[in-house]
Scaffold this active site. Structure first.
Site, PDB file in Angstrom:
ATOM      1  N   HIS A 147       0.979   5.221   0.839  1.00  0.00           N
ATOM      2  CA  HIS A 147       0.300   6.224   1.671  1.00  0.00           C
ATOM      3  C   HIS A 147       0.341   7.577   0.971  1.00  0.00           C
ATOM      4  CE1 HIS A 147       0.397   4.035   5.688  1.00  0.00           C
ATOM      5  NE2 HIS A 147       1.353   3.376   5.067  1.00  0.00           N
ATOM      6  N   HIS A 206       0.840  -1.203   0.000  1.00  0.00           N
ATOM      7  CA  HIS A 206       0.000   0.000   0.000  1.00  0.00           C
ATOM      8  C   HIS A 206       0.865   1.239   0.000  1.00  0.00           C
ATOM      9  CE1 HIS A 206       0.632  -1.386   4.135  1.00  0.00           C
ATOM     10  NE2 HIS A 206       0.660  -0.115   4.490  1.00  0.00           N
TER      11      HIS A 206
HETATM   12  P1  5GP Z   1       1.675   0.310   7.362  1.00  0.00           P
HETATM   13  O1  5GP Z   1       2.293   0.590   8.701  1.00  0.00           O
HETATM   14  O2  5GP Z   1       1.476  -1.168   7.135  1.00  0.00           O
HETATM   15  O3  5GP Z   1       2.423   0.978   6.232  1.00  0.00           O
HETATM   16  O4  5GP Z   1       0.272   1.025   7.373  1.00  0.00           O
HETATM   17  C1  5GP Z   1      -0.921   0.355   7.547  1.00  0.00           C
HETATM   18  C2  5GP Z   1      -1.995   1.413   7.616  1.00  0.00           C
HETATM   19  O5  5GP Z   1      -3.242   0.757   7.522  1.00  0.00           O
HETATM   20  C3  5GP Z   1      -1.988   2.216   8.914  1.00  0.00           C
HETATM   21  O6  5GP Z   1      -1.839   3.600   8.593  1.00  0.00           O
HETATM   22  C4  5GP Z   1      -3.343   1.902   9.545  1.00  0.00           C
HETATM   23  O7  5GP Z   1      -3.931   3.024  10.149  1.00  0.00           O
HETATM   24  C5  5GP Z   1      -4.160   1.415   8.362  1.00  0.00           C
HETATM   25  N1  5GP Z   1      -5.180   0.433   8.685  1.00  0.00           N
HETATM   26  C6  5GP Z   1      -5.041  -0.646   9.500  1.00  0.00           C
HETATM   27  N2  5GP Z   1      -6.190  -1.361   9.538  1.00  0.00           N
HETATM   28  C7  5GP Z   1      -7.064  -0.713   8.735  1.00  0.00           C
HETATM   29  C8  5GP Z   1      -8.427  -0.972   8.370  1.00  0.00           C
HETATM   30  O8  5GP Z   1      -9.055  -1.946   8.782  1.00  0.00           O
HETATM   31  N3  5GP Z   1      -9.008  -0.078   7.527  1.00  0.00           N
HETATM   32  C9  5GP Z   1      -8.335   1.009   7.032  1.00  0.00           C
HETATM   33  N4  5GP Z   1      -8.999   1.822   6.204  1.00  0.00           N
HETATM   34  N5  5GP Z   1      -7.048   1.275   7.359  1.00  0.00           N
HETATM   35  C10 5GP Z   1      -6.426   0.428   8.195  1.00  0.00           C
END
Ligand code: 5GP
Ligand code: ZN
Length: 148
Positions: free
Chosen positions: A107, A105
């Site tokens: 951001h 993903h």
């Molecule tokens: P990472 O740290 O893996 O780059 O970011 C994961 C992101 O996913 C975090 O910013 C977190 O807030 C978001 N996130 C986690 N669970 C969910 C969810 O169930 N729905 C949505 N929309 N975002 C999520």
């Protein structure tokens, strides 16, 4: 249209499948963009391939290109909508880089002149002290690997 989750244990696959609700802001055949549930700023958006791939290296080039294409189109729209001054567009690409959800993903994090945040340079604990020779060697090795 919902599709079967590629990975039953993956939150983002379950969002793609419609099993977990999300605030979708854009969708193409292979890519989904939705608001982050715990936003770092208003408009914090995630852009994912619908198929489950953990990192950029795991993702087929064509699909990764579609993710980048959506990021390209969506980022100025998010900024304009939120009336942001700028944005950080970034991937936590692998667990050691802070990736918590193992489904690729990107951001889009809107930024504001007075938000008190930091540039992307703040993500490392300490900077390496590399000599010119070491930098030359690293550049040569990356370039050579890229050509193989
Ligand atoms: P990472 O740290 O893996 O780059 O970011 C994961 C992101 O996913 C975090 O910013 C977190 O807030 C978001 N996130 C986690 N669970 C969910 C969810 O169930 N729905 C949505 N929309 N975002 C999520
Ligand atoms: Zn997944």
């Amino acid at each position: 249209m919902s599709v079967e989750p590629t990975d039953e244990d993956c939150i983002f696959c379950r969002i793609v499948a419609g099993e977990i609700p999300s605030r979708t802001v854009h969708e193409t055949e292979n890519v989904l963009a939705f608001l982050d549930a715990n936003p770092l700023a208003p408009g914090h958006t995630l852009v994912i391939p619908k198929a489950h791939h953990e990192t950029l290296a795991d993702t087929p080039e064509e699909l990764a290109s579609e993710v980048f294409s959506v990021l390209y189109g969506l980022t100025p729209i998010v900024e304009e909508t939120i009336d942001a001054d700028a944005s950080n567009v970034a991937f936590n690409n692998g667990e050691a880089a802070g990736q918590e959800i193992p489904h690729l993903h990107g951001h889009v994090i809107p930024r504001f002149e007075d938000d008190g945040g930091n540039p992307i340079h703040a993500i490392v604990g300490s900077r390496p002290d590399l000599s010119d020779d070491e930098l030359d060697d690293i550049a040569e090795r990356i370039s050579a690997n890229h050509q193989t």
